[in-house]
Design a protein around this motif. Structure first.
Motif, PDB file in Angstrom:
ATOM      1  N   LEU A 224     -20.532   0.362  -8.785  1.00  0.00           N
ATOM      2  CA  LEU A 224     -20.903   0.389  -7.366  1.00  0.00           C
ATOM      3  C   LEU A 224     -20.515   1.720  -6.745  1.00  0.00           C
ATOM      4  O   LEU A 224     -21.230   2.264  -5.900  1.00  0.00           O
ATOM      5  CB  LEU A 224     -20.217  -0.759  -6.628  1.00  0.00           C
ATOM      6  N   ASP A 225     -19.364   2.226  -7.123  1.00  0.00           N
ATOM      7  CA  ASP A 225     -18.904   3.559  -6.737  1.00  0.00           C
ATOM      8  C   ASP A 225     -17.908   4.003  -7.793  1.00  0.00           C
ATOM      9  O   ASP A 225     -17.720   3.320  -8.803  1.00  0.00           O
ATOM     10  CB  ASP A 225     -18.273   3.553  -5.333  1.00  0.00           C
ATOM     11  N   ARG A 226     -17.258   5.122  -7.571  1.00  0.00           N
ATOM     12  CA  ARG A 226     -16.384   5.691  -8.595  1.00  0.00           C
ATOM     13  C   ARG A 226     -15.230   4.769  -8.972  1.00  0.00           C
ATOM     14  O   ARG A 226     -14.716   4.830 -10.083  1.00  0.00           O
ATOM     15  CB  ARG A 226     -15.825   7.025  -8.090  1.00  0.00           C
ATOM     16  N   ASN A 227     -14.815   3.883  -8.067  1.00  0.00           N
ATOM     17  CA  ASN A 227     -13.650   3.043  -8.307  1.00  0.00           C
ATOM     18  C   ASN A 227     -13.983   1.565  -8.541  1.00  0.00           C
ATOM     19  O   ASN A 227     -13.051   0.760  -8.696  1.00  0.00           O
ATOM     20  CB  ASN A 227     -12.685   3.138  -7.112  1.00  0.00           C
ATOM     21  N   THR A 228     -15.279   1.224  -8.576  1.00  0.00           N
ATOM     22  CA  THR A 228     -15.632  -0.199  -8.623  1.00  0.00           C
ATOM     23  C   THR A 228     -16.735  -0.454  -9.648  1.00  0.00           C
ATOM     24  O   THR A 228     -17.906  -0.163  -9.389  1.00  0.00           O
ATOM     25  CB  THR A 228     -16.104  -0.691  -7.247  1.00  0.00           C
ATOM     26  N   PRO A 229     -16.389  -0.998 -10.823  1.00  0.00           N
ATOM     27  CA  PRO A 229     -17.444  -1.385 -11.771  1.00  0.00           C
ATOM     28  C   PRO A 229     -18.250  -2.551 -11.221  1.00  0.00           C
ATOM     29  O   PRO A 229     -17.711  -3.409 -10.519  1.00  0.00           O
ATOM     30  CB  PRO A 229     -16.664  -1.772 -13.031  1.00  0.00           C
ATOM     31  N   ARG A 230     -19.553  -2.582 -11.536  1.00  0.00           N
ATOM     32  CA  ARG A 230     -20.434  -3.607 -10.972  1.00  0.00           C
ATOM     33  C   ARG A 230     -20.292  -4.946 -11.705  1.00  0.00           C
ATOM     34  O   ARG A 230     -20.303  -6.003 -11.074  1.00  0.00           O
ATOM     35  CB  ARG A 230     -21.888  -3.132 -11.050  1.00  0.00           C
ATOM     36  N   GLY A 234     -12.221  -4.747 -11.924  1.00  0.00           N
ATOM     37  CA  GLY A 234     -11.305  -3.637 -12.154  1.00  0.00           C
ATOM     38  C   GLY A 234     -10.319  -3.443 -11.025  1.00  0.00           C
ATOM     39  O   GLY A 234     -10.647  -3.662  -9.854  1.00  0.00           O
ATOM     40  N   ASN A 235      -9.112  -3.028 -11.372  1.00  0.00           N
ATOM     41  CA  ASN A 235      -8.073  -2.696 -10.408  1.00  0.00           C
ATOM     42  C   ASN A 235      -7.363  -1.441 -10.899  1.00  0.00           C
ATOM     43  O   ASN A 235      -6.852  -1.414 -12.025  1.00  0.00           O
ATOM     44  CB  ASN A 235      -7.088  -3.864 -10.273  1.00  0.00           C
ATOM     45  N   ASN A 236      -7.365  -0.394 -10.073  1.00  0.00           N
ATOM     46  CA  ASN A 236      -6.820   0.910 -10.454  1.00  0.00           C
ATOM     47  C   ASN A 236      -7.575   1.488 -11.644  1.00  0.00           C
ATOM     48  O   ASN A 236      -6.998   2.071 -12.558  1.00  0.00           O
ATOM     49  CB  ASN A 236      -5.321   0.823 -10.750  1.00  0.00           C
ATOM     50  N   VAL A 237      -8.888   1.266 -11.639  1.00  0.00           N
ATOM     51  CA  VAL A 237      -9.795   1.760 -12.680  1.00  0.00           C
ATOM     52  C   VAL A 237     -10.778   2.721 -12.047  1.00  0.00           C
ATOM     53  O   VAL A 237     -11.297   2.458 -10.950  1.00  0.00           O
ATOM     54  CB  VAL A 237     -10.550   0.585 -13.345  1.00  0.00           C
ATOM     55  N   VAL A 238     -11.066   3.824 -12.715  1.00  0.00           N
ATOM     56  CA  VAL A 238     -12.012   4.800 -12.186  1.00  0.00           C
ATOM     57  C   VAL A 238     -13.085   5.100 -13.224  1.00  0.00           C
ATOM     58  O   VAL A 238     -12.853   4.968 -14.432  1.00  0.00           O
ATOM     59  CB  VAL A 238     -11.314   6.114 -11.761  1.00  0.00           C
ATOM     60  N   ARG A 239     -14.250   5.503 -12.741  1.00  0.00           N
ATOM     61  CA  ARG A 239     -15.352   5.888 -13.620  1.00  0.00           C
ATOM     62  C   ARG A 239     -15.088   7.283 -14.173  1.00  0.00           C
ATOM     63  O   ARG A 239     -14.639   8.180 -13.465  1.00  0.00           O
ATOM     64  CB  ARG A 239     -16.648   5.873 -12.817  1.00  0.00           C
ATOM     65  N   THR A 240     -15.356   7.461 -15.470  1.00  0.00           N
ATOM     66  CA  THR A 240     -15.200   8.774 -16.082  1.00  0.00           C
ATOM     67  C   THR A 240     -16.432   9.088 -16.921  1.00  0.00           C
ATOM     68  O   THR A 240     -17.062   8.171 -17.468  1.00  0.00           O
ATOM     69  CB  THR A 240     -13.931   8.849 -16.962  1.00  0.00           C
ATOM     70  N   THR A 241     -16.760  10.357 -17.022  1.00  0.00           N
ATOM     71  CA  THR A 241     -17.876  10.783 -17.868  1.00  0.00           C
ATOM     72  C   THR A 241     -17.417  11.088 -19.297  1.00  0.00           C
ATOM     73  O   THR A 241     -18.231  11.467 -20.133  1.00  0.00           O
ATOM     74  CB  THR A 241     -18.546  12.037 -17.274  1.00  0.00           C
ATOM     75  N   SER A 242     -16.131  10.908 -19.576  1.00  0.00           N
ATOM     76  CA  SER A 242     -15.630  11.101 -20.948  1.00  0.00           C
ATOM     77  C   SER A 242     -15.921   9.838 -21.757  1.00  0.00           C
ATOM     78  O   SER A 242     -15.018   9.082 -22.130  1.00  0.00           O
ATOM     79  CB  SER A 242     -14.127  11.393 -20.913  1.00  0.00           C
TER      80      SER A 242
END
Length: 369
Positions: A224-230, A234-242
């Motif tokens: 949904l955004d950088r900090n929220t998987p759809r 998730g809690n204290n999880v961020v999206r990464t391109t790695s």
């Protein structure tokens, strides 16, 4: 018994470990200089049975009934009286921690508990020594001088948490030093429970189960955004391109000093075995500190939403590669008869001063049988 010298060993530490003296070791092994031993040297230990393969009882598996590892200057050793057992036998377990460093080590504990033993079947916890035991809630400290050891013992009656005899199968027994910062780094040994006379259990039978991935969005691509998987929670999880594959992955520990959780719940069936495979790595930043444990847990619920079981292997920083992905796989063991749903949960637990994070990608959960 013959002992092979390991890195960090001294005659003093070997003597402490086996309850003998440096003088006895020197005399028995004709050692000219007690200050000089070398890695790979064979040291005869007095008062011990030379035949470590004679395991007694139900016979042997041709294995070594002890295992060791070094953690933070301590050598952990776990020993069982043999490696093959029948129902009704008792597993006698010994855990020794020895200071093999050249410095004084201070171990700090949150309670009066100093150690724990756990038995696992296919990664699922079936017995824990500390269950239903009382420990005073007083912090304490142990001081180990170079070469000094502590030994702890326990007995497992081969019954599970419900009081029933465990299945005829292979089991892993883990020993933990639960000192602060070290509690997630066990030493472990494998044993086997067999039928009388050593007969092996018959292979599992039952209808086949689907082999497709039970998880939605296994690549953790939808956010949904950088900090929220759809799809995932998730809690204290961020999206990464790695990412291992695709465009994105989940990085646990956006705030590296705070616990992070990534989870998904799926339908599950009783008496099934499930396999979980995932790719993970530790994100290491130059000059930063790694002090965390990654727990990969499966929580089992009945149709009323009650928790009825848990599977929880754990991984420490030494087990996760730095900045490169590695594949991990474990199985659930047979799920309880009242199983309705299973929650797969990745839990990142940082310790004091941690600066690093963990990245998870490409998670697969399939039915084995």
């Amino acid at each position: 018994m013959a002992y092979t010298v390991q890195p960090g060993d001294t005659l003093l530490s070997i003597a402490y470990r086996y309850g003998t003296t440096v003088q006895q070791l020197v005399e028995l092994n004709n050692i000219a200089n007690p200050n000089y031993i070398w890695v790979g040297q064979s040291i005869v230990i007095p008062g011990e049975d030379d035949d470590v393969g004679r395991l007694g009882g139900a016979g042997d598996m041709g294995g070594d009934p002890s295992a060791s590892r070094i953690v933070g200057g301590l050598r952990y050793t776990i020993t069982t009286d043999r490696v093959r057992y029948q129902r009704g036998d008792r597993v006698n377990i010994t855990f020794t921690k020895c200071n093999v460093s050249g410095r004084t080590i201070r171990l700090r504990y949150n309670t009066s508990q100093r150690f724990d033993f756990v038995a696992l079947r296919n990664g699922r916890e079936v017995w824990r020594w500390s269950d239903e035991r009382f420990f005073t809630q007083a912090a304490g400290t142990e001081v180990l001088q170079p070469g000094q050891c502590r030994t702890y013992r326990a007995t497992w009656d081969l019954r599970n948490k419900q009081g029933n005899f465990v299945a005829l199968d292979d089991f892993t027994i883990q020993a933990f030093n639960i000192a602060r910062t070290l509690s997630g780094q066990p030493v472990q040994i494998n044993i086997q429970v067999v039928r009388a006379g050593g007969e092996q259990p018959p292979p599992p039978t039952g209808p086949p189960c689907p082999k497709t991935n039970m998880l939605s969005d296994p690549g953790i691509e939808r956010w949904l955004d950088r900090n929220t998987p759809r799809i995932w929670s998730g809690n204290n999880v961020v999206r990464t391109t790695s990412a291992h594959s695709g465009s994105y992955a989940a990085e646990l520990g956006g705030d590296a000093g705070r616990q992070a959780v990534l989870s998904q719940t799926v339908d599950a069936e009783p008496n099934r075995i499930y396999r979980i495979t995932f790719w993970g790595m530790e994100r290491v930043r130059f000059g930063r500190t790694a002090n965390f444990v990654l727990e990969v847990e499966i929580f089992i619920y009945d149709s009323a939403g009650r928790l009825i079981g848990r599977v929880d292997p754990s991984y420490n920083p030494g087990a996760l590669p730095n900045n490169t992905y590695q594949q991990y796989t474990f199985t659930s063991g047979v799920l309880p008869s009242r199983t309705d749903r299973a929650e797969l949960r990745f839990v990142f637990r940082p310790g004091a001063g941690n600066n690093n994070t963990v990245i998870i990608d490409d998670v697969i959960m399939t039915c084995v049988r």
